[in-house]
Design an enzyme around this catalytic site. Structure first.
Site, mmCIF file in Angstrom:
data_model
loop_
_atom_site.group_PDB
_atom_site.id
_atom_site.type_symbol
_atom_site.label_atom_id
_atom_site.label_comp_id
_atom_site.label_asym_id
_atom_site.label_seq_id
_atom_site.Cartn_x
_atom_site.Cartn_y
_atom_site.Cartn_z
ATOM 1 N N SER A 406 0.820 -1.212 0.000
ATOM 2 C CA SER A 406 0.000 0.000 0.000
ATOM 3 C C SER A 406 0.853 1.260 0.000
ATOM 4 C CB SER A 406 -0.973 -0.009 1.176
ATOM 5 O OG SER A 406 -0.324 -0.364 2.352
ATOM 6 N N HIS A 427 -3.066 -2.653 -5.679
ATOM 7 C CA HIS A 427 -3.379 -2.276 -4.302
ATOM 8 C C HIS A 427 -4.886 -2.371 -4.071
ATOM 9 C CE1 HIS A 427 -3.513 1.109 -1.072
ATOM 10 N NE2 HIS A 427 -3.595 -0.083 -0.531
ATOM 11 N N ASN A 477 -3.009 6.366 -0.213
ATOM 12 C CA ASN A 477 -2.477 6.516 1.143
ATOM 13 C C ASN A 477 -1.655 7.777 1.320
ATOM 14 O OD1 ASN A 477 -3.805 4.384 2.225
ATOM 15 N ND2 ASN A 477 -2.198 2.912 1.763
#
Ligand code: 3HC
Length: 685
Positions: A406, A427, A477
């Site tokens: 990630s 991901h 992220n």
């Protein structure tokens, strides 16, 4: 190409719409059908009329690209009114997905025959709209208020079998739709069946039916305006005459089409499709065959990933170290299918069939036939590099080697193999078999063929895919960490956990930052930060997170985190206040009153600024891709259209002004405005 053509088959006229790709009811289609209808209605030799479509589907709705533009006659409601009044049996022959205006056309016909694989639905709420061509008035008259509310307010299409059960489909075709439609129509004529206008039917329901339904769906429709308008329109069908009801529906539709919600939701519709358009890839790009998949790691993530492929009938080999871990992974997957069986979504036989596609093993030699291998092991670059070295030895030539990391550097991972062009990031978001987003991360060396193949695979498993370049955290992220950073800092500066969570929930997020951390596990972020270079993030913002994890409070799974958890109930964790006071003092942070507006703007504008930087650096291909990531990955309210669309709605100028002010108040370490935002603010002045 003729968009609308007519052929006469004995005494039956067949009007065919051919407007690829989805036979949207554009102006050309509407006027073509209207002209054809007039011709065959007055033709003495024509006893009945069929409307059918060429290509992959019956009309999938009004042409969304025409919304917001000046209307052109005939409008869809006018065309359907014309159909309703035709004095000969008018039959809709449906295949593919008859949606929105397409389904409304079918409801304006007097009879409907459906291909056994076809679906019908009124998904307008997904675009921030209600059906605007009679759907809210005709459907309840045909199938009753409760069933109609369910279809119109959830927007979910239904199968031909269900449509037949509800009385929508008069006949199901299991063979050639056109021949079956001709036969069905001939039978109607032979039996002298009358013209059946839905507008002639009556519908009644008590007010409780509506209030009960609204209660039932209140959580799902929170924040959206269209579902409530849809309920009101169906209610109007029970209270007003058919004509008055149509007018009520039309007025609501016109208001909604210009609302910020519908503009945002339409933006998301096109953004999701645009995300699949990657420069350098088109229909001629070669793709590899994917007939079998392997997953390395049978944790929650690995199992979730495996389910995506099992659901599509692809055999999956799951690699785990020990026999015990293999057994646990198998059981984890089996339990998810058992839960589907108990909810009636799957039969026991289907469960067993699906599970028979799953093999667990520990030996990498078992990967020799896999076309796609997805690594989902512990988030540690050294461990991942070791796995990829082993994959390089074990996988066949041409296999795609993917990592579910990630945030780690996939270029570095790819470089330990002898075939970096075959390496890519896939991901998934947890739970991987449910969350819609798939972030596809291409490295500096990923081949076009590999990228095109995984884009196709993403579509096959029903994910919304977005392509990202490599950077720490990729699109999702990297943005989320800025959002989390501001929540953490606000906590130290004086806002409470509950105040921050409520502000974000009220903004429209599915849950606040701290509720999300407790649900996902606070330790995951702590581990992620251990991989980050010192100084690359604001340590202060995460002191409380670190302290909680150090004391074993990792969130829901330990019963305690930012909240105390007991079953589904949560309450404030009294320890947070002590931790906040301690760290605020140690870091010379003066605590103060913080407004809801500041919480909202600090968290949301931080992610907007980062989103623009991600685009200007070329990590995301375009702005709308960032919107898709934050909507599908983190539940950014769809009616606000993703963070960057939202910035446009509230004004690039205003967004930049506030970011500049935050830079002055809190330092420009994290708040340096994105150059792209500065440019857009200038252009829009
Ligand atoms: N209007 C204009 N373009 C449309 C469209 C529509 N209603 N529906 C799909 N398209 C376009 C897509 O943008 C896409 O264009 P692109 O190739 O340039 O990207 C192309 O058609 C193919 O669409 P998909 O990639 O989505 O194809 P799929 O096969 O995956 O899905 C579908 C087909 C299920 C029909 C899906 O496209 C869909 O859900 N479409 C929207 C359906 C809808 O919402 N209908 C209601 C419209 S509003 C309305 O009818 C108002 C009325 O009540 C007055």
């Amino acid at each position: 190409m003729t968009i609308v053509s007519t052929e006469i088959n004995k005494n039956i006229a067949v009007i065919t719409i051919d407007n690829p790709p989805v036979n949207a009811l554009s102006h050309a289609v509407r006027s073509g059908v209207s002209v054809a209808l007039k011709q065959v209605s007055s033709d003495q030799d024509v006893a009945a009329i069929i409307i059918i479509c060429a290509g992959r589907t019956f009309c999938a709705g009004a042409d969304i690209t025409e919304f917001g533009k000046p209307p052109m006659d005939p409008s869809l409601p006018d065309l359907i009114a014309e159909m309703d009044q035709v004095n000969k049996p008018l039959i809709a022959a449906l295949h593919g997905t008859a949606l929105g205006g397409g389904f409304e056309v079918a409801l304006g016909c007097h009879y409907r025959i459906m291909d056994s694989h076809a679906k019908v639905g009124l998904p307008e709420v997904n675009l921030g709209l209600i059906p605007g061509a009679g759907g809210t008035q005709r459907l309840p008259r045909l199938i009753g208020v409760e069933a109609a509310l369910d279809m119109i307010v959830t927007g979910k299409p239904i199968s031909a079998a269900k449509a037949e059960k509800l009385g929508i489909a008069n006949k199901i075709s299991h063979g050639d739709l056109k021949s079956d439609a001709l036969e069905f129509t001939q039978d109607l004529l032979t039996q002298n069946k009358p013209v059946m206008r839905i507008s002639d039917l009556d519908v009644k329901a008590s007010t409780e039916v509506f209030s009960d339904f609204e209660k039932k769906v209140s959580r799902r429709i929170r924040g959206f305006i269209a579902p409530k308008a849809a309920i009101n329109a169906v209610k109007a069908a029970t209270e007003l005459s058919f004509e008055e009801g149509l007018k009520f529906e039309r007025d609501q539709f016109k208001t909604l089409v210009n609302s910020s919600h519908s503009i945002a939701q339409r933006h998301m519709f096109f953004a999701e499709r645009m995300a699949l358009k990657v420069p350098g890839i088109d229909k001629s790009t070669s793709v590899r065959e994917i007939n079998s998949v392997a997953v390395i790691g049978g944790g929650i993530m690995g199992c979730g990933i495996a389910i995506n492929f099992l659901n599509k009938g692809l055999p999956v080999t799951l690699i785990e170290i020990s026999e015990e871990a293999q057994k646990a992974a198998f059981e984890r997957i089996a339990n998810i299918y058992s839960s589907s069986v108990s909810k009636g979504r799957l039969s026991e036989q289907q469960k067993e069939q699906t599970l028979s596609l799953l093999i667990t093993a520990s030996d990498y030699a078992k990967l020799a036939n896999a076309d796609l291998i997805i690594e989902a092991v512990f988030e540690d670059i050294e461990i991942k590099k070791q796995v990829f070295k082993k994959l390089d030895d074990a996988a066949k030539a041409g296999a795609i080697l993917a990592t579910n990391t990630s945030f780690l550097d996939i270029n570095e991972i790819a470089n330990v193999t002898s075939r970096p062009a075959d390496v890519i990031g896939l991901h998934f978001f947890s739970p991987a078999h449910i969350m819609p987003l798939l972030e596809i991360v291409r490295t500096e060396q990923t081949s076009t063929e590999v990228l095109a193949t995984v884009l196709k695979i993403g579509k096959l498993i029903g994910k919304t895919s977005v392509v990202s370049g490599v950077c720490f955290g990729f699109i999702a992220n990297r943005m989320s960490s800025c959002y989390g950073r501001e929540a953490g800092l606000l906590l130290l500066e004086g806002a409470s956990v509950e105040q921050i969570d409520n502000a974000l929930y009220d903004f429209g997020m599915p849950m606040g930052m701290f509720s999300m951390l407790d649900m996902a596990g606070i330790d995951i972020g702590v581990m992620a930060r251990q991989n980050m270079a010192a100084g690359s993030y604001d340590e202060k913002a995460f002191l409380i997170h670190d302290a909680l994890v150090a004391s074993g409070q990792k969130g829901q799974k330990t019963g305690s985190g930012f909240y105390k958890h007991e079953g589904r109930n949560k309450s404030p964790n009294p320890q947070i206040e002590q931790l906040v006071e301690k760290f605020a003092k140690e870091n010379n942070i003066k605590r103060r009153e913080i407004t809801i507006k500041e919480i909202e703007e600090r968290c949301i504008f931080a992610l907007i600024n980062e989103g623009f930087k991600i685009v200007e650096e070329g990590i995301a291909i375009r702005q709308s891709d960032v919107d898709v990531v934050f909507n599908c990955g983190f539940g950014f309210p769809r009616y606000k259209g993703g963070p960057l669309h939202y910035a446009e709605q509230i004004g690039f100028d205003y967004t930049l002004k506030r970011i500049t002010e935050f830079a002055k108040e809190h330092g420009d370490r994290w708040w340096t405005p994105s150059d792209l935002l500065i440019k857009l603010a200038k252009e829009n002045r």
